[in-house]
Structures are given as structure tokens and as C-alpha cells.
Design a protein around this motif. Sequence first.
Motif, PDB file in Angstrom:
ATOM      1  N   GLU A 180       0.972  26.052 -11.813  1.00  0.00           N
ATOM      2  CA  GLU A 180       0.515  25.495 -13.090  1.00  0.00           C
ATOM      3  C   GLU A 180       0.518  23.969 -13.045  1.00  0.00           C
ATOM      4  O   GLU A 180      -0.436  23.310 -13.495  1.00  0.00           O
ATOM      5  CB  GLU A 180       1.433  25.982 -14.217  1.00  0.00           C
ATOM      6  CG  GLU A 180       1.175  25.338 -15.562  1.00  0.00           C
ATOM      7  CD  GLU A 180       2.288  25.615 -16.568  1.00  0.00           C
ATOM      8  OE1 GLU A 180       2.361  24.873 -17.567  1.00  0.00           O
ATOM      9  OE2 GLU A 180       3.089  26.543 -16.351  1.00  0.00           O
ATOM     10  N   ALA A 181       1.575  23.394 -12.493  1.00  0.00           N
ATOM     11  CA  ALA A 181       1.654  21.937 -12.391  1.00  0.00           C
ATOM     12  C   ALA A 181       0.562  21.379 -11.490  1.00  0.00           C
ATOM     13  O   ALA A 181      -0.043  20.345 -11.797  1.00  0.00           O
ATOM     14  CB  ALA A 181       3.035  21.526 -11.884  1.00  0.00           C
ATOM     15  N   VAL A 182       0.293  22.057 -10.385  1.00  0.00           N
ATOM     16  CA  VAL A 182      -0.775  21.611  -9.487  1.00  0.00           C
ATOM     17  C   VAL A 182      -2.118  21.646 -10.194  1.00  0.00           C
ATOM     18  O   VAL A 182      -2.943  20.728 -10.053  1.00  0.00           O
ATOM     19  CB  VAL A 182      -0.791  22.459  -8.203  1.00  0.00           C
ATOM     20  CG1 VAL A 182      -2.080  22.225  -7.410  1.00  0.00           C
ATOM     21  CG2 VAL A 182       0.420  22.143  -7.338  1.00  0.00           C
ATOM     22  N   ARG A 183      -2.356  22.696 -10.959  1.00  0.00           N
ATOM     23  CA  ARG A 183      -3.628  22.782 -11.690  1.00  0.00           C
ATOM     24  C   ARG A 183      -3.781  21.639 -12.682  1.00  0.00           C
ATOM     25  O   ARG A 183      -4.891  21.146 -12.918  1.00  0.00           O
ATOM     26  CB  ARG A 183      -3.732  24.130 -12.396  1.00  0.00           C
ATOM     27  CG  ARG A 183      -4.060  25.290 -11.462  1.00  0.00           C
ATOM     28  CD  ARG A 183      -4.436  26.554 -12.238  1.00  0.00           C
ATOM     29  NE  ARG A 183      -3.268  27.138 -12.897  1.00  0.00           N
ATOM     30  CZ  ARG A 183      -2.468  28.035 -12.343  1.00  0.00           C
ATOM     31  NH1 ARG A 183      -2.694  28.447 -11.098  1.00  0.00           N
ATOM     32  NH2 ARG A 183      -1.445  28.529 -13.009  1.00  0.00           N
ATOM     33  N   ALA A 184      -2.665  21.195 -13.264  1.00  0.00           N
ATOM     34  CA  ALA A 184      -2.728  20.088 -14.219  1.00  0.00           C
ATOM     35  C   ALA A 184      -2.892  18.743 -13.524  1.00  0.00           C
ATOM     36  O   ALA A 184      -3.668  17.893 -13.965  1.00  0.00           O
ATOM     37  CB  ALA A 184      -1.466  20.085 -15.084  1.00  0.00           C
ATOM     38  N   LEU A 185      -2.173  18.556 -12.432  1.00  0.00           N
ATOM     39  CA  LEU A 185      -2.143  17.250 -11.765  1.00  0.00           C
ATOM     40  C   LEU A 185      -3.314  17.039 -10.806  1.00  0.00           C
ATOM     41  O   LEU A 185      -3.761  15.916 -10.606  1.00  0.00           O
ATOM     42  CB  LEU A 185      -0.832  17.094 -10.988  1.00  0.00           C
ATOM     43  CG  LEU A 185       0.446  17.067 -11.820  1.00  0.00           C
ATOM     44  CD1 LEU A 185       1.668  17.205 -10.905  1.00  0.00           C
ATOM     45  CD2 LEU A 185       0.538  15.775 -12.618  1.00  0.00           C
TER      46      LEU A 185
END
Length: 223
Positions: A180-185
Motif C-alpha cells: 500500500e505504501a509503495v502504491r502511494a509513494l
Amino acid sequence: PADTLTTRDGTQITITFFRHASLSVEAGGKYIYVDPVSGYADYAALPKADVVLITHSHYDHLDVAAVEAIQTPQTEILCDRTSAEAFEMNCYTMRPGSVATPRDYLKVEAVAAYNTTDGHLQFHPREREDCGYVLTLGGTRVYIAGDSEPTPEMRSLEGIDIAFLPVNQPYTMTVDQAAEAVRALRPAIFYPYHYGEVEQITDLDRLAREVAGLTEMRVRPME
């Protein structure tokens, strides 16, 4: 192990991976250490620090003896407000949202780092004001998250080129949260770090599948 990368302005930086959450970034013979811990490297034998970053006060991140082994009178220490007590305030005390330029080649932005999952909030409570950091070197933005789950502050970061995200259950992110964090960043390069040393094993293979096509995930031995 170490990776050498080229920043946006052509500067070469070398990231050295010690263990767990301890690493260094070298640029032009200048050394930035993140969360040095004596048990993870022989810091007395390493080049002296220009800058030391401490994310928070847990034993696997804050080790005053390790800092002293690489410190000179010119070393700048940047740390969260709880860790600052260990240095008798002889440091830059960073709080979420703080920005510092301890060297003319380095900008450091503090990002809130905390747990968001019910039952885990006590591990890294928001009110303690632990920090992750965004380092800007040669125009390249490197995000070192510290111990955190995905937070609004993390998801709102922009222009992240390289991201270090902790994947250490139950204390930090699950595989799904890291994805999820990778998708945001959307970093160009993603390093999972701060994994291992607990009973619950991080499924790095599944994490690689989850982020395939979004980023280049690089796994380095940090256990």
C-alpha cells in the motif's frame, strides 16, 4: 553489501546496509549514518560521521555508544525528541514536519512515524513523535521511514525516488501495508528493511509480487 546510485544531478551515492535498520549513505566522501547500533557493525572501524540520524528511542535504533564511535566534534546529530534526551540535547531535535539542512549538500525533512492498527498502537504511539526522514541529496529524495505503518503523512509524500520501508510484523508494516505504501509513494527503487529478528517471518517473495510493475524492489541482507 552496498549499492552505488547516481542522483539527479549526477552525484554518486553509496548506500551501505549493515543490519536491520542500520545503514549509511556516502556522497562525495561525506558519511550519513542512520540508526547505528553497535551489534550490527564495528562502527569504530568505519569512516567518521558527518551526520547521524536517529529515528526513535528503541534499542535497535538508538545506541549512544555506536554514535560515539563514529562521532567527531563536527558531527551533526539529528534525532526525535525522545532520543534527544540521551544526547543531553546536543543535537538537532526533529519533530514531524521539521526541516533541517545540517550540511549544504543535505536537506532532511522529518515525517511522522507511528502505528495505526488497533492492538499495535502502543508499539510506536503517535504522540511520542517518532520520525522517519526524507533526505534530499543531489536532487534525489530518499525516504527512510523508521518504524511506521502507512500513515496520512507518509502517503502524502511526493517525489520520492528511493524508499526504505519497514516490514516487521507485528511492530511495523505487514506485506499488504508495505505494498500500500509503495502504491502511494511510487518510488523508483524500494528497499524493504527492518525485517527479521522476530518469530513472524516476512514473506518477501509475496511482497515482490505485490509491487511488481510499480517499483524496482531490491532486497539486501539486513537480518
